[in-house]
Design an enzyme around this catalytic site. Structure first.
Site, PDB file in Angstrom:
ATOM      1  N   ALA A  34      34.529  30.021  32.561  1.00 14.56           N
ATOM      2  CA  ALA A  34      36.183  30.041  31.801  1.00 14.56           C
ATOM      3  C   ALA A  34      36.100  28.955  30.662  1.00 14.56           C
ATOM      4  O   ALA A  34      36.778  29.224  29.859  1.00 14.56           O
ATOM      5  CB  ALA A  34      37.276  29.966  32.802  1.00 14.56           C
ATOM      6  N   ARG A  46      56.390  35.380  50.031  1.00 13.18           N
ATOM      7  CA  ARG A  46      57.624  35.880  50.700  1.00 13.18           C
ATOM      8  C   ARG A  46      58.271  34.742  51.637  1.00 13.18           C
ATOM      9  O   ARG A  46      59.380  34.506  51.712  1.00 13.18           O
ATOM     10  CB  ARG A  46      57.512  37.286  51.428  1.00 13.18           C
ATOM     11  CG  ARG A  46      58.849  38.000  51.766  1.00 13.18           C
ATOM     12  CD  ARG A  46      58.380  39.588  52.169  1.00 13.18           C
ATOM     13  NE  ARG A  46      56.960  39.522  52.601  1.00 13.18           N
ATOM     14  CZ  ARG A  46      56.292  40.741  52.929  1.00 13.18           C
ATOM     15  NH1 ARG A  46      56.844  41.919  52.386  1.00 13.18           N
ATOM     16  NH2 ARG A  46      55.305  40.775  53.409  1.00 13.18           N
ATOM     17  N   LYS A 106      47.609  49.130  42.060  1.00 13.25           N
ATOM     18  CA  LYS A 106      47.284  50.555  41.310  1.00 13.25           C
ATOM     19  C   LYS A 106      48.605  51.401  41.646  1.00 13.25           C
ATOM     20  O   LYS A 106      48.677  51.974  40.476  1.00 13.25           O
ATOM     21  CB  LYS A 106      46.224  51.237  41.824  1.00 13.25           C
ATOM     22  CG  LYS A 106      46.094  51.672  43.508  1.00 13.25           C
ATOM     23  CD  LYS A 106      45.466  50.454  44.113  1.00 13.25           C
ATOM     24  CE  LYS A 106      46.014  50.311  45.558  1.00 13.25           C
ATOM     25  NZ  LYS A 106      44.863  49.391  46.180  1.00 13.25           N
ATOM     26  N   GLU A 130      41.337  45.122  36.746  1.00  8.38           N
ATOM     27  CA  GLU A 130      39.907  45.610  37.354  1.00  8.38           C
ATOM     28  C   GLU A 130      40.066  45.961  38.895  1.00  8.38           C
ATOM     29  O   GLU A 130      39.514  46.914  39.506  1.00  8.38           O
ATOM     30  CB  GLU A 130      38.798  44.598  37.011  1.00  8.38           C
ATOM     31  CG  GLU A 130      37.635  45.014  37.565  1.00  8.38           C
ATOM     32  CD  GLU A 130      36.996  46.279  36.681  1.00  8.38           C
ATOM     33  OE1 GLU A 130      37.009  47.182  37.666  1.00  8.38           O
ATOM     34  OE2 GLU A 130      36.694  46.336  35.579  1.00  8.38           O
ATOM     35  N   GLY A 135      38.036  48.295  43.798  1.00  9.61           N
ATOM     36  CA  GLY A 135      37.718  47.047  44.439  1.00  9.61           C
ATOM     37  C   GLY A 135      36.977  46.004  43.754  1.00  9.61           C
ATOM     38  O   GLY A 135      36.917  46.027  42.613  1.00  9.61           O
ATOM     39  N   GLU A 191      46.561  49.645  52.948  1.00  5.89           N
ATOM     40  CA  GLU A 191      47.717  49.387  52.519  1.00  5.89           C
ATOM     41  C   GLU A 191      48.917  48.912  53.508  1.00  5.89           C
ATOM     42  O   GLU A 191      48.355  49.250  54.582  1.00  5.89           O
ATOM     43  CB  GLU A 191      48.379  50.623  51.604  1.00  5.89           C
ATOM     44  CG  GLU A 191      47.560  50.833  50.350  1.00  5.89           C
ATOM     45  CD  GLU A 191      47.372  49.793  49.493  1.00  5.89           C
ATOM     46  OE1 GLU A 191      47.931  49.388  48.829  1.00  5.89           O
ATOM     47  OE2 GLU A 191      46.209  49.432  48.972  1.00  5.89           O
ATOM     48  N   LYS A 206      44.440  56.002  41.690  1.00  7.08           N
ATOM     49  CA  LYS A 206      43.443  55.387  41.172  1.00  7.08           C
ATOM     50  C   LYS A 206      42.637  56.428  40.215  1.00  7.08           C
ATOM     51  O   LYS A 206      42.286  55.832  39.234  1.00  7.08           O
ATOM     52  CB  LYS A 206      42.226  54.796  42.078  1.00  7.08           C
ATOM     53  CG  LYS A 206      42.667  53.811  43.264  1.00  7.08           C
ATOM     54  CD  LYS A 206      41.960  53.322  44.252  1.00  7.08           C
ATOM     55  CE  LYS A 206      42.229  52.020  45.047  1.00  7.08           C
ATOM     56  NZ  LYS A 206      41.585  52.086  46.308  1.00  7.08           N
ATOM     57  N   GLY A 303      38.577  45.065  50.786  1.00  6.41           N
ATOM     58  CA  GLY A 303      38.484  43.942  51.303  1.00  6.41           C
ATOM     59  C   GLY A 303      38.697  42.820  50.566  1.00  6.41           C
ATOM     60  O   GLY A 303      38.715  42.676  49.571  1.00  6.41           O
TER      61      GLY A 303
HETATM   62  P1  NAP Z   1      49.168  41.968  51.900  1.00  2.00           P
HETATM   63  O1  NAP Z   1      47.807  41.435  52.595  1.00  2.00           O
HETATM   64  O2  NAP Z   1      50.198  42.680  52.346  1.00  2.00           O
HETATM   65  O3  NAP Z   1      49.611  40.751  51.168  1.00  2.00           O
HETATM   66  C1  NAP Z   1      50.837  40.839  50.423  1.00  2.00           C
HETATM   67  C2  NAP Z   1      51.445  39.409  49.892  1.00  2.00           C
HETATM   68  O4  NAP Z   1      52.449  39.667  48.756  1.00  2.00           O
HETATM   69  C3  NAP Z   1      51.616  38.755  51.053  1.00  2.00           C
HETATM   70  O5  NAP Z   1      51.364  37.269  50.736  1.00  2.00           O
HETATM   71  C4  NAP Z   1      53.580  38.646  50.811  1.00  2.00           C
HETATM   72  O6  NAP Z   1      53.959  37.288  51.331  1.00  2.00           O
HETATM   73  C5  NAP Z   1      53.542  38.756  49.174  1.00  2.00           C
HETATM   74  N1  NAP Z   1      54.748  39.291  48.856  1.00  2.00           N
HETATM   75  C6  NAP Z   1      55.573  40.410  49.344  1.00  2.00           C
HETATM   76  N2  NAP Z   1      56.721  40.387  48.770  1.00  2.00           N
HETATM   77  C7  NAP Z   1      56.874  39.425  48.040  1.00  2.00           C
HETATM   78  C8  NAP Z   1      57.725  38.640  47.160  1.00  2.00           C
HETATM   79  N3  NAP Z   1      58.766  39.450  47.066  1.00  2.00           N
HETATM   80  N4  NAP Z   1      57.575  37.720  46.494  1.00  2.00           N
HETATM   81  C9  NAP Z   1      56.506  37.020  46.459  1.00  2.00           C
HETATM   82  N5  NAP Z   1      55.483  37.616  47.692  1.00  2.00           N
HETATM   83  C10 NAP Z   1      55.824  38.493  48.004  1.00  2.00           C
HETATM   84  O7  NAP Z   1      48.347  42.812  50.628  1.00  2.00           O
HETATM   85  P2  NAP Z   1      47.077  42.987  49.972  1.00  2.00           P
HETATM   86  O8  NAP Z   1      46.167  43.614  50.830  1.00  2.00           O
HETATM   87  O9  NAP Z   1      46.579  41.388  49.524  1.00  2.00           O
HETATM   88  O10 NAP Z   1      47.184  43.563  48.768  1.00  2.00           O
HETATM   89  C11 NAP Z   1      47.897  43.283  47.593  1.00  2.00           C
HETATM   90  C12 NAP Z   1      47.676  44.294  46.486  1.00  2.00           C
HETATM   91  O11 NAP Z   1      46.315  44.557  46.059  1.00  2.00           O
HETATM   92  C13 NAP Z   1      48.009  45.545  46.730  1.00  2.00           C
HETATM   93  O12 NAP Z   1      48.901  46.155  45.526  1.00  2.00           O
HETATM   94  C14 NAP Z   1      46.988  46.398  47.180  1.00  2.00           C
HETATM   95  O13 NAP Z   1      46.948  47.978  46.824  1.00  2.00           O
HETATM   96  C15 NAP Z   1      45.805  45.771  46.192  1.00  2.00           C
HETATM   97  N6  NAP Z   1      44.681  45.712  46.689  1.00  2.00           N
HETATM   98  C16 NAP Z   1      44.332  45.442  48.016  1.00  2.00           C
HETATM   99  C17 NAP Z   1      42.951  45.581  48.231  1.00  2.00           C
HETATM  100  C18 NAP Z   1      42.323  45.280  50.081  1.00  2.00           C
HETATM  101  O14 NAP Z   1      41.508  45.461  50.153  1.00  2.00           O
HETATM  102  N7  NAP Z   1      43.556  44.794  50.487  1.00  2.00           N
HETATM  103  C19 NAP Z   1      42.068  45.948  47.566  1.00  2.00           C
HETATM  104  C20 NAP Z   1      42.322  46.246  46.119  1.00  2.00           C
HETATM  105  C21 NAP Z   1      43.457  46.085  45.784  1.00  2.00           C
HETATM  106  P3  NAP Z   1      53.866  36.790  52.619  1.00  2.00           P
HETATM  107  O15 NAP Z   1      52.483  36.389  52.921  1.00  2.00           O
HETATM  108  O16 NAP Z   1      54.842  35.768  52.735  1.00  2.00           O
HETATM  109  O17 NAP Z   1      54.433  38.090  53.644  1.00  2.00           O
HETATM  110  N1  HSE Z   2      43.813  50.351  50.593  1.00  2.00           N
HETATM  111  C1  HSE Z   2      42.748  50.543  49.623  1.00  2.00           C
HETATM  112  C2  HSE Z   2      41.544  50.976  50.128  1.00  2.00           C
HETATM  113  C3  HSE Z   2      42.533  49.047  48.868  1.00  2.00           C
HETATM  114  O1  HSE Z   2      41.372  50.995  51.288  1.00  2.00           O
HETATM  115  O2  HSE Z   2      40.547  51.461  49.135  1.00  2.00           O
HETATM  116  C4  HSE Z   2      41.635  48.977  47.924  1.00  2.00           C
HETATM  117  O3  HSE Z   2      42.150  49.520  46.956  1.00  2.00           O
END
Ligand code: NAP
Ligand code: HSE
Length: 433
Positions: A34, A46, A106, A130, A135, A191, A206, A303
């Protein structure tokens, strides 16, 4: 020492925690890329009382988004909250307050992309995404930048890690669908509402984003024909394997005259081919460009750390100014971008059918007769000993020769109306190439 860049992180769940861990554990390496250190100034969640898997200096955590949006020392924010609201309002607030935004969401981009990208442009800011598709695979950069010289002909891929994980568990160790889904959730792949994964919504959103990047049109994701894996059962996977195939949730888009032929649906892929060998939470994307030919990308699509890898790369690109250049020059998701004309996929393919029939003489002839009426010719038929299956019907598994999906769909509709069929029949296309 160059001044550090101070960033904000919104959401410290699976992805947000991974991003913080990577920024802390690989701080030296990341600051070399960077050009200066990257410091997490604020993390907004939250519930600030929740136990976290990552430790941040005291005072870093907050539940008030204004601690990021209103802090002039923070120039970059990663929005790692899922769903549409409050994610959309938070993104608007960050952009309105002059922050460059990185997101993995997404659903948000597929639903509100043009409006958010327009706002970013008006404010002279950028959005990097990205991690929103596949992922850890750098597919957005590949299509948007590295393959920019190509006219893209088609994209085919496995874009949902959770569905692929479930299918692999079911085929490899006989896990039930419910057990495999629970495990995918515990590993942080799914999700918040896992229906988005298993009903094909996530892969479709996606695909819409990839199609926009590749074909320069706005793709309303809800118009893309989609079927998830939620209707599949273990017997279908076993029959497919007996015939030399695996079942994968496959997203496809290709040029079809002035339209884009698009679909997300489970399909049979030949054992030994790259899509069939894509296992667990891995994703795969195959792209055909006119200059480069066919390219294949494979990597973890869901993941914590693979996704964090993509988010942190976007943070670095934003800090050094690369995102701003791409964002400005490509005019992504402009409100003036024409909407795609979408058609279903109706190319000639083989099809795999499972029809549960009553165990009586003449039934097979009746089914074959209907298929023949629709011009569908049969490559093979599989029927095992039916003892004990009188109530649920005897599974008849048919592999067709190449035919149009529309013809098979019509034939199946006619077959399902006969009195020899028990339950709804299954029809999956077979991807032999
Ligand atoms: P997650 O584990 O459910 O975490 C969501 C986070 O958002 C939590 O920390 C939650 O806070 C916070 N949050 C919810 N509402 C909020 C608000 N109003 N203000 C501030 N923070 C708030 O979800 P994740 O799996 O990390 O996924 C996050 C995003 O990445 C999603 O859009 C998902 O589709 C995308 N994604 C996920 C993956 C995967 O493998 N998991 C891969 C690619 C993309 P608290 O912790 O306090 O509840
Ligand atoms: N829920 C999503 C998946 C996370 O299983 O592919 C990655 O975007």
């Amino acid at each position: 020492m160059t001044e550090p860049v101070r960033i904000g992180i919104v959401g410290l769940g699976t992805v947000g925690s991974g991003v913080v861990r990577l920024l802390l554990d690989s701080a030296d390496h990341i600051s070399r890329h960077a050009g200066r250190p990257i410091i997490v100034e604020k993390a907004v969640v939250r519930d600030i009382h929740k136990v976290r898997s990552v430790q941040l200096p005291s005072g870093t955590l907050s539940a008030d988004i204004r601690e990021i949006s209103g802090d002039p020392s923070i120039s970059v924010a990663a929005l790692l909250v899922g769903g549409l609201e409050p994610a959309r309002s938070i993104m608007v607030e960050l952009l309105e307050n002059g922050k460059d935004v990185i997101t993995a969401n997404k659903a948000l981009l597929a639903e509100h992309g043009p409006e958010l990208f327009e706002l970013a442009r008006r404010k002279g800011r950028s959005i990097a995404f990205e991690a929103a598709v596949a992922g850890g695979i750098p597919i957005v950069a590949a299509i948007g930048e590295c393959l920019a010289a190509n006219r893209i002909e088609s994209i085919r891929g496995i874009l949902n890690g959770t569905s692929n994980f479930i299918l692999t568990r079911m085929e490899e160790d006989g896990s039930s669908y419910a057990e495999a889904l629970k495990l995918a959730q515990s590993k942080g792949f799914a999700e918040a509402d896992p229906a988005m994964d298993v009903d094909g919504t996530d892969a479709t959103q996606k695909l819409a984003i990839l199609a926009h990047l590749a074909f320069g049109v706005w793709v309303p994701w809800a118009d893309i024909p989609r079927t998830g894996i939620d209707g599949l059962d273990i017997d279908l996977l076993k029959y497919a394997e007996e015939l030399g195939y695996r079942i994968r949730l496959v997203a496809v888009v290709s040029r079809a005259g002035s339209k884009l032929a698009m679909r997300v649906a489970p399909a049979l892929v030949k054992i030994g081919t790259p899509l069939a060998e894509t296992r667990g939470a891995y994703n795969a994307v195959s792209i055909v460009g006119d200059a480069v030919g066919r390219m294949f990308f494979h990597g973890l699509g869901a993941g914590q750390m693979p996704t964090a890898s993509a988010v942190v790369a976007d943070i670095i690109d934003t800090v050094v100014g690369r995102t701003a250049i791409t964002f400005r020059t490509t005019g992504l998701l402009s409100v003036e971008t024409p909407a795609a004309h979408i058609s279903g996929v109706d190319s000639l393919q083989r099809h795999f059918l499972r029809i549960r029939v009553s165990d009586h003489p003449g039934v097979l002839a009746k089914i074959m007769g209907i298929l023949g009426d629709y011009g569908i010719s049969i490559a093979s038929v599989l029927q095992h000993d039916a003892t004990g299956l009188a109530d649920t019907g005897v599974p008849l598994v048919i592999m067709t020769h190449q035919c149009a999906s529309s013809a098979v769909r019509n034939a199946i509709a006619a077959i399902d109306q006969t009195d020899v069929v028990r339950g709804k029949s299954f029809c999956l296309s077979v991807l032999d190439d």
